[in-house]
Design a protein around this motif. Sequence first.
Motif, PDB file in Angstrom:
ATOM      1  N   SER A  13      35.047 -24.696  46.566  1.00  0.00           N
ATOM      2  CA  SER A  13      33.774 -24.182  46.051  1.00  0.00           C
ATOM      3  C   SER A  13      32.967 -23.372  47.079  1.00  0.00           C
ATOM      4  O   SER A  13      32.265 -22.428  46.691  1.00  0.00           O
ATOM      5  N   PRO A  14      33.031 -23.680  48.393  1.00  0.00           N
ATOM      6  CA  PRO A  14      32.275 -22.841  49.344  1.00  0.00           C
ATOM      7  C   PRO A  14      32.765 -21.400  49.443  1.00  0.00           C
ATOM      8  O   PRO A  14      32.058 -20.550  49.987  1.00  0.00           O
ATOM      9  N   LEU A  15      33.946 -21.117  48.913  1.00  0.00           N
ATOM     10  CA  LEU A  15      34.503 -19.773  49.035  1.00  0.00           C
ATOM     11  C   LEU A  15      34.011 -18.820  47.947  1.00  0.00           C
ATOM     12  O   LEU A  15      34.258 -17.614  48.036  1.00  0.00           O
ATOM     13  N   ILE A  16      33.354 -19.332  46.924  1.00  0.00           N
ATOM     14  CA  ILE A  16      32.918 -18.466  45.831  1.00  0.00           C
ATOM     15  C   ILE A  16      31.430 -18.160  45.970  1.00  0.00           C
ATOM     16  O   ILE A  16      30.736 -18.692  46.854  1.00  0.00           O
ATOM     17  N   GLN A  17      30.923 -17.296  45.080  1.00  0.00           N
ATOM     18  CA  GLN A  17      29.511 -16.931  45.106  1.00  0.00           C
ATOM     19  C   GLN A  17      28.636 -18.157  44.843  1.00  0.00           C
ATOM     20  O   GLN A  17      29.013 -19.050  44.093  1.00  0.00           O
ATOM     21  N   SER A  18      27.469 -18.132  45.455  1.00  0.00           N
ATOM     22  CA  SER A  18      26.572 -19.284  45.336  1.00  0.00           C
ATOM     23  C   SER A  18      26.158 -19.550  43.886  1.00  0.00           C
ATOM     24  O   SER A  18      25.920 -20.703  43.507  1.00  0.00           O
ATOM     25  N   SER A  19      26.096 -18.500  43.077  1.00  0.00           N
ATOM     26  CA  SER A  19      25.688 -18.681  41.682  1.00  0.00           C
ATOM     27  C   SER A  19      26.754 -19.392  40.858  1.00  0.00           C
ATOM     28  O   SER A  19      26.466 -19.904  39.774  1.00  0.00           O
ATOM     29  N   MET A  20      28.006 -19.430  41.362  1.00  0.00           N
ATOM     30  CA  MET A  20      29.092 -20.059  40.632  1.00  0.00           C
ATOM     31  C   MET A  20      29.426 -21.452  41.139  1.00  0.00           C
ATOM     32  O   MET A  20      30.289 -22.126  40.582  1.00  0.00           O
ATOM     33  N   VAL A  21      28.733 -21.887  42.179  1.00  0.00           N
ATOM     34  CA  VAL A  21      29.046 -23.197  42.766  1.00  0.00           C
ATOM     35  C   VAL A  21      28.744 -24.318  41.780  1.00  0.00           C
ATOM     36  O   VAL A  21      29.556 -25.237  41.582  1.00  0.00           O
ATOM     37  N   LEU A  22      27.580 -24.268  41.153  1.00  0.00           N
ATOM     38  CA  LEU A  22      27.204 -25.336  40.225  1.00  0.00           C
ATOM     39  C   LEU A  22      28.140 -25.411  39.019  1.00  0.00           C
ATOM     40  O   LEU A  22      28.595 -26.505  38.671  1.00  0.00           O
ATOM     41  N   ILE A  27      32.653 -28.335  36.400  1.00  0.00           N
ATOM     42  CA  ILE A  27      34.021 -28.382  35.869  1.00  0.00           C
ATOM     43  C   ILE A  27      34.865 -29.380  36.650  1.00  0.00           C
ATOM     44  O   ILE A  27      35.633 -30.174  36.074  1.00  0.00           O
ATOM     45  N   ALA A  28      34.725 -29.364  37.972  1.00  0.00           N
ATOM     46  CA  ALA A  28      35.479 -30.298  38.805  1.00  0.00           C
ATOM     47  C   ALA A  28      35.085 -31.744  38.509  1.00  0.00           C
ATOM     48  O   ALA A  28      35.943 -32.634  38.462  1.00  0.00           O
ATOM     49  N   ASN A  29      33.795 -31.982  38.277  1.00  0.00           N
ATOM     50  CA  ASN A  29      33.333 -33.328  37.982  1.00  0.00           C
ATOM     51  C   ASN A  29      33.889 -33.823  36.653  1.00  0.00           C
ATOM     52  O   ASN A  29      34.292 -34.990  36.525  1.00  0.00           O
ATOM     53  N   VAL A  30      33.922 -32.926  35.654  1.00  0.00           N
ATOM     54  CA  VAL A  30      34.512 -33.286  34.364  1.00  0.00           C
ATOM     55  C   VAL A  30      35.997 -33.610  34.531  1.00  0.00           C
ATOM     56  O   VAL A  30      36.501 -34.601  33.987  1.00  0.00           O
ATOM     57  N   GLY A  31      36.694 -32.779  35.299  1.00  0.00           N
ATOM     58  CA  GLY A  31      38.109 -33.023  35.536  1.00  0.00           C
ATOM     59  C   GLY A  31      38.368 -34.340  36.244  1.00  0.00           C
ATOM     60  O   GLY A  31      39.313 -35.065  35.904  1.00  0.00           O
ATOM     61  N   LYS A  32      37.529 -34.682  37.211  1.00  0.00           N
ATOM     62  CA  LYS A  32      37.703 -35.947  37.923  1.00  0.00           C
ATOM     63  C   LYS A  32      37.481 -37.134  36.997  1.00  0.00           C
ATOM     64  O   LYS A  32      38.205 -38.133  37.064  1.00  0.00           O
ATOM     65  N   ASN A  33      36.476 -37.039  36.123  1.00  0.00           N
ATOM     66  CA  ASN A  33      36.228 -38.131  35.185  1.00  0.00           C
ATOM     67  C   ASN A  33      37.362 -38.282  34.183  1.00  0.00           C
ATOM     68  O   ASN A  33      37.718 -39.410  33.808  1.00  0.00           O
TER      69      ASN A  33
END
Length: 201
Positions: A13-22, A27-33
């Motif tokens: 996530s640090p490699l992408i634009q700041s507006s796309m981090v959230l 998406i990552a949180n949903v995938g982990k759950n």
Amino acid sequence: MTLDGATLLEILSPLIQSSMVLPLASIANVGKNIGFLTASASRAAIHQSLAISGNLGDVTAKSGSQAMVASLMGTSFGIGLSSVLAHDTYMFGLGFCGLAAIHQCCNYLSLRNVPLSHFNRQRLQIVIDHFLETNEVLTPKDVAEKEKFLPLIHRNIGAEWLAIGSPLTTMCSDASNLDAILKAVPDELYILHHTKEGTHL
């Protein structure tokens, strides 16, 4: 695999634009759950297969203790590894990919050594194929060694002809038919019904 993929998204996530981090973190949180949910369901079946004489609580407690110890050891190892990799995101990603591959290999090998006593499509297919070839019934341990866990690589032929969990109305024409089956085989756990359209379990 879902859990590892979601974790990789968080790392990158640090490699992408700041507006796309959230959005990416969401998406990552949903995938982990989703990964945690599917893992807990699979874990329950494994615990049940390892339980003997109603000691499912003991098996679950020991599994939870082992998981906690492994988690603490993994966290400690990760902290030390992050210092070695000089907190570089690219190196984190490469290191995680290597560790994720080891994780999936260990999962695969562990599942092959757990003899599940219940049928799914693939396990039933393995038992039937072996019986037709040798006239012998495989044990749960033998079936576990033959079972494949890579759906995108190994084709599941049983899904083409076998329906598991069919309603009793599909298996029996009426109540008297079901009663006759239960009297004929009172100790059987499964009913297998074959028709022109397919086979129902």
